[in-house]
Motif scaffolding. Structure first.
Motif, PDB file in Angstrom:
ATOM      1  N   TYR A 266       0.944  -1.209   0.011  1.00  0.00           N
ATOM      2  CA  TYR A 266       0.085  -0.116  -0.022  1.00  0.00           C
ATOM      3  C   TYR A 266       0.905   1.200  -0.011  1.00  0.00           C
ATOM      4  CZ  TYR A 266      -2.121   3.815   2.417  1.00  0.00           C
ATOM      5  OH  TYR A 266      -2.696   5.184   2.785  1.00  0.00           O
ATOM      6  N   TRP A 270       1.305   3.844  -3.082  1.00  0.00           N
ATOM      7  CA  TRP A 270       0.789   5.080  -2.756  1.00  0.00           C
ATOM      8  C   TRP A 270       1.692   6.375  -3.572  1.00  0.00           C
ATOM      9  CZ3 TRP A 270      -4.008   6.791  -0.959  1.00  0.00           C
ATOM     10  CH2 TRP A 270      -4.286   8.241  -0.756  1.00  0.00           C
ATOM     11  N   ILE A 296      -6.419  -1.210  -0.985  1.00  0.00           N
ATOM     12  CA  ILE A 296      -6.331  -0.509   0.126  1.00  0.00           C
ATOM     13  C   ILE A 296      -7.589  -1.059   1.049  1.00  0.00           C
ATOM     14  CG2 ILE A 296      -8.023   1.398   0.855  1.00  0.00           C
ATOM     15  CD1 ILE A 296      -6.540   3.243  -1.307  1.00  0.00           C
ATOM     16  N   PHE A 301      -7.294  -0.124   8.356  1.00  0.00           N
ATOM     17  CA  PHE A 301      -7.460   1.108   9.024  1.00  0.00           C
ATOM     18  C   PHE A 301      -8.529   1.386  10.058  1.00  0.00           C
ATOM     19  CE2 PHE A 301      -5.583   2.420   4.374  1.00  0.00           C
ATOM     20  CZ  PHE A 301      -4.435   2.542   4.918  1.00  0.00           C
ATOM     21  N   ILE A 305      -9.245   7.221   9.745  1.00  0.00           N
ATOM     22  CA  ILE A 305      -8.070   7.177   8.596  1.00  0.00           C
ATOM     23  C   ILE A 305      -8.578   6.363   7.403  1.00  0.00           C
ATOM     24  CG2 ILE A 305      -5.943   6.009   8.285  1.00  0.00           C
ATOM     25  CD1 ILE A 305      -5.976   8.139  10.318  1.00  0.00           C
ATOM     26  N   LYS A 308     -10.355   9.225   5.316  1.00  0.00           N
ATOM     27  CA  LYS A 308      -9.466  10.309   4.904  1.00  0.00           C
ATOM     28  C   LYS A 308      -8.753   9.860   3.626  1.00  0.00           C
ATOM     29  CE  LYS A 308     -10.184  13.736   7.637  1.00  0.00           C
ATOM     30  NZ  LYS A 308     -10.899  14.850   7.154  1.00  0.00           N
ATOM     31  N   THR A 309      -8.259   8.524   3.919  1.00  0.00           N
ATOM     32  CA  THR A 309      -7.548   7.899   2.650  1.00  0.00           C
ATOM     33  C   THR A 309      -8.272   7.884   1.500  1.00  0.00           C
ATOM     34  OG1 THR A 309      -6.263   6.171   4.394  1.00  0.00           O
ATOM     35  CG2 THR A 309      -6.605   6.072   2.043  1.00  0.00           C
ATOM     36  N   GLN A 310      -9.567   7.613   1.598  1.00  0.00           N
ATOM     37  CA  GLN A 310     -10.388   7.736   0.327  1.00  0.00           C
ATOM     38  C   GLN A 310     -10.747   9.140  -0.232  1.00  0.00           C
ATOM     39  OE1 GLN A 310     -11.812   5.014  -1.564  1.00  0.00           O
ATOM     40  NE2 GLN A 310     -10.825   3.758   0.054  1.00  0.00           N
ATOM     41  N   LEU A 313      -7.336   9.895  -1.920  1.00  0.00           N
ATOM     42  CA  LEU A 313      -7.320   8.999  -3.226  1.00  0.00           C
ATOM     43  C   LEU A 313      -7.920   9.782  -4.289  1.00  0.00           C
ATOM     44  CD1 LEU A 313      -6.214   6.304  -4.517  1.00  0.00           C
ATOM     45  CD2 LEU A 313      -8.554   5.348  -3.581  1.00  0.00           C
TER      46      LEU A 313
END
Length: 316
Positions: A266, A270, A296, A301, A305, A308-310, A313
């Motif tokens: 991951y 990224w 992902i 997560f 988190i 926020k990652t999505q 992305l």
């Protein structure tokens, strides 16, 4: 120029249309005493100051000509000395309140805009200083705990965190030399991983790549590639991403993607996605982004988190 206490009393008295005689009667003094204060020939007894402030309807800060900016700065300086949580909260609350007041005044066209902008810049500088002081103090406390846990348990995560925290407390050279010494004296996956991590934090990515390519002790630990040494390969490929070594990336990225943990894959995908996008390598960017999207869901997560990652992305 700041006013003396006598000059401030004179200014307040005249602004409120009060005579020296009236103030003297309130304080049980003779008018000549007030006159002496105002021309700088003496100052009020400290016990009289709260009564004087009450008489004029001002705070002690205002009586002494102490601005809200001065008060905030003094609270920041107090935290710099005491380094306790209560002082931090008081200073931060004061700064936040003053900044909100200034923003409101600027929004509504109140006061001298240039002076308000100057005060805002000064307060934001004090806020930055406060955060820096807190971060140093927090890092110092965390380092003490990390050293204790690293010594008691010998676990890699605590040893790694201890090394990272040393860089946050300004011990860059010492921890770099210590990590190098530890690796040379006891070459192993753990000591090399910690050494690579410190080199990465300190910006020595080229050194990481050179060691992987030329250092026999490093080569012995990293070859053949496997699940055991995949974290080292991940560190190397990410160093190549940061330095723009495209050939190295293409040569070794599959090692991490094949042997690395879910999180290693991951993290690398990224960075690769951002790298390919910045370098306008469209096909590689699309492939890396699709691979990232697929991995992902496999990373554990916390909900915050993950959200926020999505969100991030969508911008990638």
């Amino acid at each position: 120029m700041s006013q003396t206490i006598g000059e401030k009393i004179a200014a307040l008295r005249k602004a409120k249309n009060i005579t020296q005689t009236q103030l003297a009667e309130y304080l049980f003094l003779v008018p000549q005493t007030i006159s002496k204060w105002e021309v700088g020939n003496g100052t009020p007894d400290v016990a009289l100051l709260p009564r004087i402030a009450d008489f004029f309807g001002v705070s002690m800060d205002e009586l002494f000509g102490r601005s809200s900016v001065d008060k905030a700065r003094d609270l920041v300086l107090r935290y710099s000395v005491l380094r306790d949580d209560a002082s931090f909260r008081e200073a931060m609350d004061c700064l936040t309140s003053q900044l909100q007041t200034i923003d409101s005044m600027l929004k509504n066209g109140m006061g001298d805009r240039q002076e308000l902008e100057r005060e805002k810049t000064q307060l934001e500088g004090d806020e930055m200083h406060l955060f820096l002081q807190q971060s140093r103090e927090s890092a110092k406390r965390a380092l003490e705990l990390a050293e204790k846990l690293a010594e008691e348990t010998g676990e890699l995560r605590f040893r790694l965190q201890r090394a990272q925290l040393c860089t946050m407390t300004g011990e860059n050279r010492r921890i770099r030399l210590e990590c190098e010494k530890n690796f040379r004296e006891a070459p192993g996956l753990d000591t090399l991983m910690i050494y690579f991590e410190i080199l990465s934090i300190l910006g020595y990515d080229e050194c990481i790549l050179e060691m992987q390519d030329t250092d026999r002790a490093v080569a012995a630990l990293m070859n053949p590639p496997s699940a055991d040494n995949s974290a080292l390969w991940s560190q190397c490929v990410q160093a190549a991403v940061r330095t723009g070594e495209s050939a190295y990336i293409e040569r070794h990225k599959d090692t991490v993607l094949k042997y690395g943990t879910v999180y290693d894959r991951y993290a690398l995908l990224w960075e690769l996605t951002k790298f390919y996008k910045d370098e306008n390598m469209t096909e590689k960017y699309i492939a890396a982004r699709e691979a990232l999207i697929s991995v992902i869901p496999k990373v554990k997560f916390e909900n915050y988190i993950a959200d926020k990652t999505q969100q991030a992305l969508q911008q990638l």
